[in-house]
Every structure is written in C-alpha cells, then in structure tokens.
Design an enzyme around this catalytic site. Structure first.
Site, PDB file in Angstrom:
ATOM      1  N   HIS A 176       0.837  -1.218   0.000  1.00 31.58           N
ATOM      2  CA  HIS A 176       0.000   0.000   0.000  1.00 31.58           C
ATOM      3  C   HIS A 176       0.854   1.242   0.000  1.00 31.58           C
ATOM      4  CE1 HIS A 176      -3.522   2.454   1.208  1.00 31.58           C
ATOM      5  NE2 HIS A 176      -4.186   1.441   0.722  1.00 31.58           N
ATOM      6  N   PHE A 177       1.396   1.693  -0.895  1.00 33.66           N
ATOM      7  CA  PHE A 177       1.593   1.264  -2.264  1.00 33.66           C
ATOM      8  C   PHE A 177       3.087   1.185  -2.515  1.00 33.66           C
ATOM      9  CE2 PHE A 177      -2.502   3.466  -2.245  1.00 33.66           C
ATOM     10  CZ  PHE A 177      -3.304   2.535  -2.847  1.00 33.66           C
TER      11      PHE A 177
END
Length: 157
Positions: A42-43
C-alpha cells in the site's frame, strides 16, 4: 502507558494525557513506523498508511483512555459510526489523536481527531459497549434479528 493489540498495525499507542471528561480531551500518540507490514502492498514506491490502520490506532487509543470502567465489564468497539479522512499519513509520521467522550443509552461514544505534523488526518466517531459474558450472548442474538421483520420470527418456529 501504552496500548497494543493484534490487528493490521505493528506499533503501539502511547497515552500522553488521559483527559478529564467535560474538561479536556484525552490525547494519544503513535509513530507510524516505516516497517509497518501494510506498506509492502500500500503502495510500493509510494507508501500511504491505509485509513483502516488510522482507525485501528485511534481505536487502540480510545480503549486506553476510556473514562468509565465498570467492575467486571469488558468494553468493546461496537461501531465505527463515521470516519472522514482529510490527508494522507506516511511512514515516519507521528499520529496524534484526541478523544472527546460522551455516554448515551448504555454506550460510550468518542469523537476522535487524528493529525500529523502536516495537519488534520482524520475525524472518527466510535461507539463502545460494555459486554459482560451474559450481555454479550444476549446482545448478539438481538443484533442478528434486527432488521429481519416477520421472517426472523417465522424462522424460529
């Protein structure tokens, strides 16, 4: 005092001020470590702390600063009544949260705000209920039947 639990985050919440209901809010702080396992997905390349993880840190701080503890009671999160995310939280941020408590209909509610050094990050409203062993069993059945109407009664016959 610190609060840690099993969940989507690795860190702990430190109570900075337990607050005084009606006078001043409780205040907690948590450092969002770069090693948090959620950052792997993420991410990749642009890490942002997921909103559910912000809610988790706020919930841990709320439990640590709960102003009313009844003997034999077990306070649990009954609902996230609302959440509004105002700005991203990044690895290394210090997440400071403040809690304003109220009591209504046997539940304890808190309005929480979370912020980083850049400003407000989230506004979250939580509701906690006292679940002793007897109350948890009775309450679970009541919740299952809510909203079913006549079908729920027909099923039991």
């Amino acid at each position: 005092m610190t609060a840690a639990a099993c969940g989507p985050v690795d860190g702990t919440v430190e109570v900075m001020d337990p607050g005084v209901p009606g006078e001043r809010p409780a205040r907690c702080v948590a450092v969002v470590g770069a090693s948090e396992k959620v950052f792997a997905g993420h991410f990749p390349g642009f890490a942002i702390f997921p909103g559910v993880c912000v809610v988790e840190y706020v919930q841990r701080g709320a439990l640590a600063t709960l102003p009313e503890r009844e003997p034999g009671g077990r306070w649990v999160l009954a609902a996230v009544e609302s959440s509004r995310f105002l700005s991203p939280v990044y690895p290394g941020d210090e997440l400071t949260s403040e809690y304003v408590w109220s009591r209504k209909d046997g539940a304890v509610r808190c309005r929480a705000s979370a912020a980083t050094g850049r400003g407000p990050a989230a506004q979250i409203r939580l509701r906690f209920e006292n679940r002793d062993a007897r109350g948890a069993e009775a309450g679970a059945g009541e919740r299952r039947d809510q909203g079913r109407g006549a079908d729920a009664d027909d099923h039991r016959r």
